[in-house]
Design an enzyme around this catalytic site. Structure first.
Site, PDB file in Angstrom:
ATOM      1  N   GLU A  64       0.842  -1.215   0.000  1.00 33.41           N
ATOM      2  CA  GLU A  64       0.000   0.000   0.000  1.00 33.41           C
ATOM      3  C   GLU A  64       0.870   1.254   0.000  1.00 33.41           C
ATOM      4  O   GLU A  64       0.799   2.093   0.896  1.00 33.41           O
ATOM      5  CB  GLU A  64      -0.941  -0.019   1.209  1.00 33.41           C
ATOM      6  CG  GLU A  64      -1.892  -1.198   1.177  1.00 33.41           C
ATOM      7  CD  GLU A  64      -3.012  -1.071   2.179  1.00 33.41           C
ATOM      8  OE1 GLU A  64      -2.815  -0.450   3.234  1.00 33.41           O
ATOM      9  OE2 GLU A  64      -4.109  -1.590   1.905  1.00 33.41           O
ATOM     10  N   GLU A 105      -5.264  -8.404  -1.080  1.00 28.99           N
ATOM     11  CA  GLU A 105      -5.990  -8.227   0.190  1.00 28.99           C
ATOM     12  C   GLU A 105      -7.445  -7.931  -0.097  1.00 28.99           C
ATOM     13  O   GLU A 105      -7.753  -7.089  -0.941  1.00 28.99           O
ATOM     14  CB  GLU A 105      -5.428  -7.047   1.013  1.00 28.99           C
ATOM     15  CG  GLU A 105      -4.091  -7.284   1.642  1.00 28.99           C
ATOM     16  CD  GLU A 105      -3.634  -6.133   2.477  1.00 28.99           C
ATOM     17  OE1 GLU A 105      -4.484  -5.435   3.070  1.00 28.99           O
ATOM     18  OE2 GLU A 105      -2.406  -5.888   2.519  1.00 28.99           O
TER      19      GLU A 105
END
Ligand code: BGP
Length: 485
Positions: free
Chosen positions: A192, A384
């Site tokens: 991220e 995810e």
């Protein structure tokens, strides 16, 4: 590529699995020479709904480093994967996993990030994990940095703000690429990468009272250094393990306009560009023009050498990976702000939300998959996706988590639609195969797992693992390659 034959479902080599992160699963934070990382100096959240998002500053950092307990810093104990990895991987194999996403804790390999020679005990731990995965023919998908920078680097260089950290990071990446070149086919550089601009980890930790403009300057300069480090890692991997693949990793936040008013549509486009910017640089190898306007309007000047630009262009990633939990609405007057600890926009009246206020939007996943495929034409990987919820363990050690099965089923259905739309999707590692410490709240009670772990927010419990109803459901999904949902 257009072809007459119709696509009806997931490719036969689709990589089904689950995702974790060292700082949330491993524990053993001081075992076998490991150093402290940025994630392990984040205290438990005060407000369980909004999470702490790791507000680390110079004072709390010193206080945390001095505190040698894991009571206040739950990520230091994780769920003791360090000692349970054989049992856990056997459970993943029982579900039929083809792939398992984990991160290597940088500070197990270089405790302060500054050493010349690696910590052999740290390297040996991941050898053992890869041996175990190999036993069950489960591919490792390895994140090189999942909010786990050695704390000495943060202290000395203020996270990624100093170019010196590029050298330290690429000394680490070269070391693990050489060690595991025959074990690992799939790598990710930064988890991220777009969250570093939010400054809750690794960057800006030492800057207490910066203005908004100064904070943006710090964070975009810091993330530029991460872009360069990621390109160097890609160069290293091509030389050391030419058949391995390396991906970018984005927290995908699809942004919708608050109304059909063109003003709102244009505002949403700008918000979405700010999210896609990171993958634009890592996948296309250059800064997009629209960021010139944003940088100029916000007085941001990126200190970038011509060598940097050449590296970025020459070494783009092989595939695009992303996390997907929710979507946002451009925040406009009168629309109540999203209350979730990650949703940054307005509330969407068409969507339900989780107990932590994350707006649940399965169709948004299909939208994002098509946006990313059309934009980059590189294979995609969802690394995810999952539902954090309060689970109840029954007296006979069961967890009836129909709500989690529904969440995952709805998202996998939309994944399948996107594949039929023609998107090239490599795999899906749901978050997370077993209950682990929540990143934003540092709690156990925000559970994502298909396997229940007996540990509470205070760290009490037997750490025993119990299969939830979702464990058996996911086992069938994998066995049928997504036909039985
Ligand atoms: C993502 C992180 C993961 C994980 C996930 C769930 O942003 O990459 O590490 O934490 O969010 O969020 P949380 O654990 O805060 O509920």
């Amino acid at each position: 590529m257009y072809s007459k034959e119709s696509i009806t479902g997931f490719p036969k080599d689709f990589l089904w699995g689950g995702a974790t992160a060292a700082n949330q699963i491993e524990g053993a934070w001081q075992v076998d020479g490991k150093g402290l990382t940025t994630a392990e100096v984040v205290r438990k959240a005060e407000d369980r709904r909004h999470g702490s998002m790791g507000d680390v500053n110079a004072d709390t950092l010193q206080e945390a480093i001095a505190d040698h307990s894991d009571v206040h810093y739950p990520k230091r104990r994780g769920v003791d994967f360090y000692h349970h990895y054989k049992e856990d991987i056997a459970l993943f194999a029982e579900m039929g996993f083809k792939v398992f996403r984990l991160s290597i804790a940088w500070s197990r390999i270089f405790p302060t990030g500054l050493e010349e020679n690696p910590n052999e005990a740290g390297l040996a731990f991941y050898d053992r994990v890869f041996d175990e995965l190999d036993k069950y023919h489960i591919e490792p998908l390895v994140t090189l940095s999942h909010y786990e920078m050695p704390i000495e680097l943060t202290k000395r260089y203020n996270g990624w703000l100093d170019r010196e950290v590029i050298k330290a990071f690429n000394h680490y990446t070269e070391t693990v690429f050489k060690r595991y070149k025959d074990r690992v086919k799939y790598w990710l550089t930064f988890n991220e990468i777009n969250t570093s601009a939010w400054g809750f980890h690794e960057t800006g930790a030492m800057d207490g009272d910066l203005s908004t403009q100064e904070q943006l300057q710090v964070r975009y300069q810091a993330v530029h250094h991460q872009f360069v480090a990621s390109a160097i890692a890609t160069k290293q991997l091509k030389e050391i393990a030419p058949n391995a693949k390396i991906g970018s990793m984005l927290a995908r936040m699809q942004t919708y306009p608050a109304t059909a008013n063109p003003v709102d549509v244009q505002a949403a486009q700008v918000e979405d560009q700010k999210n896609l910017f990171y993958t634009d640089v890592q996948a296309r190898g250059e800064y997009p023009e629209y960021m010139n306007r944003y940088f100029n309007e916000n007085g941001i000047v990126i200190n970038m050498s011509t060598d940097d630009e050449k590296l970025l262009k020459q070494y783009p990633v092989d595939f695009i990976s992303f996390s997907y939990y929710m979507t946002n609405v451009t925040g406009v007057d009168g629309v109540e702000d999203g209350i979730g600890n990650m949703s940054l926009g307005g509330r969407n009246p068409y969507l339900k939300e989780s107990e932590w206020g994350w707006q649940i939007d399965p169709i948004g996943l299909r939208v994002s998959l098509n946006v990313l495929w059309d934009r980059y034409r590189k294979p995609l990987f969802i690394v995810e996706n999952g539902l954090g919820a309060v689970d109840e363990l029954t007296a006979d050690y069961k967890v009836h988590d129909d709500y989690r099965i529904d969440y995952l089923r709805l998202h996998i259905e939309q994944m399948k639609e996107a594949v039929i739309d023609g998107v090239d999707l490599m795999g899906y590692t749901m978050w997370a195969p077993l209950d682990i410490i929540s990143f934003s709240t540092s709690e156990m009670s925000k559970r994502y797992g298909l396997i229940y772990v007996d540990q509470d927010d205070a760290g009490n419990g037997t750490l025993k693992r119990y299969k939830k109803d979702s464990f058996f459901w996911y086992q069938k999904v994998i066995e049928s390659n997504g036909k039985i949902l």
